[in-house]
Write an enzyme that holds these catalytic residues in place. Sequence first.
Site, PDB file in Angstrom:
ATOM      1  N   GLU A  21     115.736   9.059  -3.820  1.00 51.95           N
ATOM      2  CA  GLU A  21     116.512  10.293  -3.859  1.00 51.95           C
ATOM      3  C   GLU A  21     117.770  10.172  -4.714  1.00 51.95           C
ATOM      4  O   GLU A  21     118.539  11.118  -4.796  1.00 51.95           O
ATOM      5  CB  GLU A  21     116.890  10.696  -2.430  1.00 51.95           C
ATOM      6  CG  GLU A  21     115.703  10.965  -1.503  1.00 51.95           C
ATOM      7  CD  GLU A  21     115.016   9.708  -0.959  1.00 51.95           C
ATOM      8  OE1 GLU A  21     115.520   8.592  -1.231  1.00 51.95           O
ATOM      9  OE2 GLU A  21     113.979   9.855  -0.294  1.00 51.95           O
ATOM     10  N   SER A  22     118.030   9.058  -5.345  1.00 46.74           N
ATOM     11  CA  SER A  22     119.112   8.776  -6.310  1.00 46.74           C
ATOM     12  C   SER A  22     119.797   7.455  -5.957  1.00 46.74           C
ATOM     13  O   SER A  22     119.216   6.416  -6.192  1.00 46.74           O
ATOM     14  CB  SER A  22     120.081   9.934  -6.526  1.00 46.74           C
ATOM     15  OG  SER A  22     119.417  11.005  -7.212  1.00 46.74           O
ATOM     16  N   SER A  68     130.788  -5.292  -4.477  1.00 45.82           N
ATOM     17  CA  SER A  68     130.234  -4.103  -5.124  1.00 45.82           C
ATOM     18  C   SER A  68     128.735  -4.123  -4.922  1.00 45.82           C
ATOM     19  O   SER A  68     128.115  -5.182  -5.024  1.00 45.82           O
ATOM     20  CB  SER A  68     130.529  -4.089  -6.634  1.00 45.82           C
ATOM     21  OG  SER A  68     131.854  -3.716  -6.892  1.00 45.82           O
ATOM     22  N   HIS A  72     132.003   0.098  -3.219  1.00 41.82           N
ATOM     23  CA  HIS A  72     132.939  -0.882  -3.764  1.00 41.82           C
ATOM     24  C   HIS A  72     134.005  -1.083  -2.705  1.00 41.82           C
ATOM     25  O   HIS A  72     134.549  -0.099  -2.185  1.00 41.82           O
ATOM     26  CB  HIS A  72     133.556  -0.390  -5.073  1.00 41.82           C
ATOM     27  CG  HIS A  72     132.527  -0.036  -6.087  1.00 41.82           C
ATOM     28  ND1 HIS A  72     131.842  -0.981  -6.815  1.00 41.82           N
ATOM     29  CD2 HIS A  72     132.003   1.154  -6.459  1.00 41.82           C
ATOM     30  CE1 HIS A  72     130.969  -0.394  -7.596  1.00 41.82           C
ATOM     31  NE2 HIS A  72     131.039   0.911  -7.397  1.00 41.82           N
ATOM     32  N   CYS A 130     118.878  13.750  -3.565  1.00 36.96           N
ATOM     33  CA  CYS A 130     118.218  14.987  -3.957  1.00 36.96           C
ATOM     34  C   CYS A 130     117.222  15.386  -2.879  1.00 36.96           C
ATOM     35  O   CYS A 130     116.739  14.534  -2.146  1.00 36.96           O
ATOM     36  CB  CYS A 130     117.482  14.790  -5.276  1.00 36.96           C
ATOM     37  SG  CYS A 130     118.642  14.341  -6.568  1.00 36.96           S
TER      38      CYS A 130
END
Lengths: 125, 125
Positions: free
Chosen positions: A59-60, A52, A65, A80
């Site tokens: 940008e986020s 993970s 996973h 974004c």
Amino acid sequence: MGKHVIAEFYECDYETINNHELVEDIMLKSVDLSGATTIKSVFHRFSPYGVSGVVVVSESHFAIHTWPEYGYCAVDVFTCGDLIDNQAALDYLKEKFGSKNVSVVEMKRGVLNLGVDLHHKPVGN
Amino acid sequence: MGKHVIAEFYECDYETINNHELVEDIMLKSVDLSGATTIKSVFHRFSPYGVSGVVVVSESHFAIHTWPEYGYCAVDVFTCGDLIDNQAALDYLKEKFGSKNVSVVEMKRGVLNLGVDLHHKPVGN
């Protein structure tokens, strides 16, 4: 608004997606290819198998996973701004994971009520 | 399969969602309330405003991005297994963020082709 790409990679190469250092390298490279800017990343390998990891970007985020036992990876690319080439990231991941079957859904985030575009955050702060 | 809750929190309290330590505390508490197990977390505050953070959990991840200037947070709760109470996490986040308007979409992950449930990873490895 934000763009959230939700991708399922099936029939991936077991060894690749069970190697957390390799998965991290591949994810960080996919961030670069997309044009996004890495802030911090955190990856973890589970025993006996599975990885993970998340890369927080200006940008986020990019997240993954892996379930090597099923040849499956769940990947999120949430960005974004209009300058990110998500497709370049996905193409690279598909190639590196050796995935023979990819399913992608794209959602817009933060649309309702806002009426504005969500800009990425300034770099270097 | 995995369950991915994609939540938009609107009309949130500015000060709360612009405080990265507070946002991290709230997110970690929401993980506990859901019954998920925290592995690692990484949070970042942007200048002049905005917080991004992710908690990698045994069951996948919790992620948040805040745009205090719009009173908006994008929250992801991606979990595997049937034992996680996502609603408890969402209710707690709504209360703590002071959100007056929440939109939630739930997606199933890893359904196509697998025909198996995605289990969370063993704890403590």
